[in-house]
Design an enzyme around this catalytic site. Structure first.
Site, PDB file in Angstrom:
ATOM      1  N   CYS A  52       8.440   2.672   4.753  1.00 44.26           N
ATOM      2  CA  CYS A  52       7.125   2.729   5.415  1.00 44.26           C
ATOM      3  C   CYS A  52       7.356   3.159   6.856  1.00 44.26           C
ATOM      4  CB  CYS A  52       6.440   1.363   5.358  1.00 44.26           C
ATOM      5  SG  CYS A  52       4.847   1.331   6.220  1.00 44.26           S
ATOM      6  N   HIS A 110       6.479  11.282  -2.457  1.00 43.75           N
ATOM      7  CA  HIS A 110       5.292  11.954  -1.921  1.00 43.75           C
ATOM      8  C   HIS A 110       5.031  13.251  -2.674  1.00 43.75           C
ATOM      9  CE1 HIS A 110       4.665   9.416   1.660  1.00 43.75           C
ATOM     10  NE2 HIS A 110       5.956   9.204   1.546  1.00 43.75           N
ATOM     11  N   CYS A 169      -0.280   7.612   7.504  1.00 42.96           N
ATOM     12  CA  CYS A 169       0.875   7.301   6.661  1.00 42.96           C
ATOM     13  C   CYS A 169       2.081   7.972   7.297  1.00 42.96           C
ATOM     14  CB  CYS A 169       0.648   7.815   5.234  1.00 42.96           C
ATOM     15  SG  CYS A 169       2.041   7.523   4.124  1.00 42.96           S
ATOM     16  N   GLY A 192       4.231   9.767   4.885  1.00 37.60           N
ATOM     17  CA  GLY A 192       3.407  10.889   4.406  1.00 37.60           C
ATOM     18  C   GLY A 192       3.398  12.031   5.402  1.00 37.60           C
TER      19      GLY A 192
HETATM   20  N1  LIG Z   1       2.262   3.188   0.171  1.00 38.47           N
HETATM   21  C1  LIG Z   1       3.651   3.590   0.416  1.00 38.47           C
HETATM   22  C2  LIG Z   1       4.346   2.597   1.390  1.00 38.47           C
HETATM   23  C3  LIG Z   1       3.749   2.620   2.795  1.00 38.47           C
HETATM   24  C4  LIG Z   1       3.891   3.962   3.464  1.00 38.47           C
HETATM   25  C5  LIG Z   1       3.044   4.209   4.711  1.00 38.47           C
HETATM   26  N2  LIG Z   1       2.177   3.150   5.147  1.00 38.47           N
HETATM   27  C6  LIG Z   1       3.895   4.754   5.858  1.00 38.47           C
HETATM   28  O1  LIG Z   1       3.532   4.562   7.036  1.00 38.47           O
HETATM   29  O2  LIG Z   1       4.910   5.422   5.549  1.00 38.47           O
HETATM   30  C7  LIG Z   1       4.409   3.638  -0.926  1.00 38.47           C
HETATM   31  O3  LIG Z   1       3.980   2.964  -1.864  1.00 38.47           O
HETATM   32  O4  LIG Z   1       5.429   4.349  -0.978  1.00 38.47           O
END
Ligand SMILES: N[C@H](CCC[C@H](N)C(=O)O)C(=O)O
Length: 283
Positions: A78, A165, A223, A226
């Site tokens: 994250c 991703h 994200c 992301g």
């Molecule tokens: N939902 C993401 C984890 C959090 C990623 C996001 N909040 C960031 O800042 O990278 C997953 O299941 O891979």
């Protein structure tokens, strides 16, 4: 303090929000049901992800960093959380360093707190092989056609930042089918561990607008991984040149990547919102 309560810190990175727990000085039991209860926006504190601080497995590292989505799933990485993690351990006096080696489920990341209040994180190198995402594909490509259950197709680039991703290029993020296509991509059968779905609008070779429908959390205001994945995908397609300014709904990130097996560098804010106490999970 009754042993059945835990102190927590509420934090946010560009509106991607977190409950952060010190698991070194507190004995913490995590269950999916407890995560969903605390993560609920009405019946709990509410968070996109919960971040847990633990001692590292290897003494040359400073901390272990565990991440849980609000749906109760534990995940590998994250980015916005990494910046808040670093701010938390420094503000709580758990370290006197400003540059840290932090173990995650998929490798070691290196956050560094800047004098300007921003945090830069070496997020490690991106991975692209289908088995590294994981993504079901017979060949390793820069672009794939993904057939959705609605009969529509989307062209995606797949990138792992430790977490998976799928990035698609759109003409305008404001009109992009995030609500409709996001869940279809997230749970698509070709992603055995599901996937974060990014919708990227190229503003210039060094600026994008981005919306992400996150695995296990839905659309978030930003994200971090992301943003890393979108910039890497854009550079691989010849659309972008490092460094890239990423405009998320919650604010801006700067992402740099020099290609190949080089690390992705992410810079952005990390903000403490409030402190509190919450009920511990029953054993
Ligand atoms: N939902 C993401 C984890 C959090 C990623 C996001 N909040 C960031 O800042 O990278 C997953 O299941 O891979």
């Amino acid at each position: 303090m009754a042993t059945n309560t835990l102190s927590f810190t509420k934090m946010q990175g560009l509106g991607n929000d977190f409950v952060v727990l010190d698991g070194i000085n507190q004995q913490i039991t995590i269950t999916p049901e407890w995560l969903r209860q605390i993560g609920d926006r009405r019946f709990g504190v509410g968070f996109d992800q919960l971040l847990l601080v633990e001692k590292p497995d290897h003494p040359e590292h400073d901390f272990k960093y565990r991440i849980f989505n609000c749906d109760g799933s534990e995940v590998e990485q994250c980015g916005n959380g990494a910046r808040c993690f670093a701010r938390f351990v420094v503000d709580k006096g758990l370290t006197n360093k400003s540059r840290l080696l932090v173990e995650t489920a998929k490798g070691v990341i290196e956050p560094e707190l800047g004098a300007d209040g921003l945090v830069t994180v070496n997020m490690g190198a991106p991975r692209f092989l289908p088995e590294e995402i994981p993504f079901i594909a017979s060949t390793n490509e820069v672009l794939y056609e993904l057939a959705l259950s609605t009969g529509e197709n989307v062209t995606i680039s797949t990138v792992s930042m430790g977490n998976p991703h799928a990035v698609t290029v759109v003409t305008d993020v404001e009109t992009a089918p995030v609500e409709s296509f996001g869940p279809l991509i997230e749970k698509h059968e070709r992603f055995p561990e599901k996937v974060n779905a990014g919708f990227m609008q190229v503003v210039s070779r060094q600026e994008i607008n981005l919306r992400v429908f996150e695995r296990g959390a839905g659309e978030t205001l930003a994200c971090g991984t992301g943003a890393c994945a979108a910039v890497v995908a854009g550079i691989r397609q010849g659309l972008l040149a490092s460094p890239v300014l990423v405009n998320a709904r919650g604010g801006q990130l700067s992402i740099a990547w020099n290609g190949d097996n080089q690390p992705v560098m992410m810079t952005g804010p990390a903000v403490t919102v409030f402190e509190g106490m919450l009920p511990a999970a029953s054993k």
